[in-house]
Scaffold this motif. Structure first.
Motif, PDB file in Angstrom:
ATOM      1  N   THR A 387       1.120  -0.958   0.063  1.00  0.00           N
ATOM      2  CA  THR A 387       0.119   0.066  -0.188  1.00  0.00           C
ATOM      3  C   THR A 387       0.791   1.246   0.141  1.00  0.00           C
ATOM      4  O   THR A 387       0.091   2.408  -0.452  1.00  0.00           O
ATOM      5  N   ASP A 391       1.182   4.890  -3.217  1.00  0.00           N
ATOM      6  CA  ASP A 391       1.160   5.439  -3.117  1.00  0.00           C
ATOM      7  C   ASP A 391       1.804   6.093  -3.723  1.00  0.00           C
ATOM      8  O   ASP A 391       1.820   7.492  -4.717  1.00  0.00           O
ATOM      9  N   LEU A 403      -0.825  -6.077  -3.919  1.00  0.00           N
ATOM     10  CA  LEU A 403      -1.322  -6.483  -3.153  1.00  0.00           C
ATOM     11  C   LEU A 403      -2.609  -7.005  -2.967  1.00  0.00           C
ATOM     12  O   LEU A 403      -3.416  -7.450  -1.657  1.00  0.00           O
TER      13      LEU A 403
END
Length: 552
Positions: A387, A391, A403
């Motif tokens: 995660t 970003d 993910l």
């Protein structure tokens, strides 16, 4: 020292490798005249070469030496294909595959099959350096070095073949350390003879492969200086290992000796090529592509700006130098290989812990740590790292897929399915996405999940029919979906491409006896039996038999 739990399998693998590719190392006589009278290319036809290459890869898979990962395979195949397309024989079909071993090595064999060890990628600092080795191996194929070696081997390599056949017989019919020692003695004798005959090969063919390989490297948009830098890096590794537990020379240097002269020649060729090239960078909202472009007869001044030419798109930049940004995908691939080539996922985590104590992990290393957590069953920890990286790099396939798998391992099935479905919509024929989703689905072991996994994989069956990992996943999906015939066919394909050709034939003949086969299924099975039977007969002629079937 890395553990090698399958010593007997390692022996059989080494024997088979030498048997099938020893002739590649045999020297061809240096010939500065046009190749008018050589029979290279007629010793074995293209289809025969491809079949021998396939058999070699299948046996490597059988003994567990091939690293099967769709993301790594896709990266390696894309890198190799980019070079092959601009090689001296762009019509030649190439198959690139990754080996689990962390030693520094690569090799080319018949049919355009080129293998590379994980250790070579781990030793490289850039994708260009990996491409330099691939370009060199591609040149061995396109310049017919492999075929010339086969031609010479057919004339005078009987001692080598006898030694290999003896080693195979010992390994297959006896057990225990004495058999291992006797087999290794036979191998040492054969390899010693090969090494004695290697000198002319390295002086002529290696020089030609360097010259052609650097040219291919430049044509493919990579930095030609990377070949010399990779040579220097391997030399440095050999000096570092001197006197240590590991071997003094990387395996690659044993068959591709590097000298100061060879490095100097590589640098000189690269410098001359660089004068005729510039770097172009094309940016889109999702990615940036850096390519080298030939500018025959044109001098590009330093500091050229896009605004100096209103006809150029604003996303295009030119520079007189070659300072291309490092490939992010190469970083992901290298660290993924670090994890997949480690003895265990926990061992990989400890390796990253040691790296972190020496300095902060970079983004690629953080990705590798996330993969290690994922493979060790720590889905929540992996998801946190993925995660954070997403970003910074939104929309990155490697991170999105990681993910999604982490969500599944952490028990967040709905979130995982949403991510996988979004990836499928974006890339419906991507093998890594399809296999990742299917693997998650089959773990649920329900008929509904099996049917969905079948639907996800079925569009890729044609393009991935030769991938045993793909076939195993499709077989499992078909089983839990209640489709035993398709499952049986897929298990047979997995056996065939995984080096168990005889077992594949047995499985298909057993499947053929089912009463519930329709016309089309029976026709498919009959056709496949007809294709596999000659392969099994050829393997038997060479003395390669399935040990499990012989014990029955």
């Amino acid at each position: 020292m890395r553990l090698r739990p399958f010593r007997h399998a390692s022996l059989l693998l080494t024997t088979l490798l030498v048997l099938l590719v020893a002739s590649v190392c045999a020297p061809a006589q240096e010939n500065r005249l046009p190749d008018i009278g050589s029979s290279a290319g007629t010793v074995l036809g293209p289809s025969q070469q491809a079949e021998y290459g396939r058999m070699l890869l299948a046996q490597l898979r059988h003994y567990g030496y091939v690293l099967e990962d769709p993301l790594v395979e896709s990266w390696l195949q894309a890198t190799g294909t980019r070079l092959a397309a601009v090689s001296d024989d762009p019509e030649q079909r190439f198959t690139f595959f990754m080996m689990k071993d962390r030693s520094i090595n690569a090799f080319a064999t018949l049919g355009g099959y080129i293998g590379m060890n994980a250790g070579l990628v781990l030793a490289a600092e850039t994708e260009d350096e990996v491409a330099a080795v691939l370009g060199h191996e591609i040149a061995h194929v396109t310049q017919a070095h492999v075929l010339r070696g086969v031609e010479r081997a057919q004339r005078d390599s009987i001692p080598i073949l006898l030694a290999m056949l003896g080693a195979i017989a010992i390994a297959q019919s006896a057990g225990g350390n004495s058999a291992d020692d006797a087999s290794m003695a036979a191998l040492a004798s054969a390899q010693g003879l090969m090494a004695q005959r290697q000198i002319n090969y390295t002086r002529s063919n290696e020089s030609e492969a360097d010259r052609i390989g650097i040219r291919t490297l430049s044509r493919g948009g990579y930095e030609p200086e990377a070949m010399a830098s990779m040579f220097e890096r391997m030399q440095s590794v050999s000096r570092t290992n001197q006197g240590g537990e590991r071997e003094r020379l990387p395996d690659y240097l044993k068959t591709h000796p590097v000298t100061t002269t060879r490095i100097s020649e590589a640098k000189d060729r690269a410098e001359r090529l660089s004068r005729d090239m510039v770097t172009t960078t094309t940016a889109t909202p999702d990615a940036v592509r850096v390519e080298r472009v030939r500018i025959d007869g044109v001098t590009v001044p330093e500091g050229l700006r896009v605004i100096d030419n209103p006809l150029l798109p604003s996303s295009l930049t030119l520079s007189g130098g070659l300072d291309a940004a490092p490939s992010r995908e190469f970083g992901w691939a290298r660290e993924r290989l670090r994890v997949l080539s480690a003895n265990t996922p926990d061992a990989a985590i400890r390796e990253y812990d040691r790296m972190a104590r020496a300095g902060a992990l970079d983004d690629a290393q953080r990705y590798g740590l996330a993969v290690a957590h994922l493979r060790s069953g720590r889905g929540a920890e992996a998801a946190t790292i993925f995660t954070g990286l997403l970003d910074r790099y939104p929309g990155d396939l490697w991170l999105d897929l990681g993910l999604a798998e982490a969500d599944a391992h952490a028990g967040r099935a709905a979130a995982a399915d949403r991510r996988f479905e979004a990836l499928l919509e974006r890339m419906p024929r991507n093998p890594a996405v399809a296999m990742g989703y299917a693997d998650v689905l089959v773990t649920r072991n329900t008929a509904e999940a099996g049917r969905r996994a079948q639907a996800v994989l079925r569009p890729l069956l044609g393009a991935n029919s030769g991938d045993p990992a793909f076939q195993r996943t499709f077989a499992r999906a078909s089983e839990i979906a209640g489709d035993p015939v398709r499952a049986g066919e897929a298990w047979a394909e997995a056996a065939f491409f995984g080096g168990r050709e005889e077992q594949a034939l047995v499985q298909l003949n057993t499947l053929k006896k089912r009463d519930d086969l329709d016309y089309y299924a029976r026709a498919r099975i009959d056709a496949r039996i007809a294709q596999i039977t000659p392969v099994v007969l050829e393997l038997r002629r060479q003395g390669v038999r399935d040990p499990d079937l012989r014990r029955r």
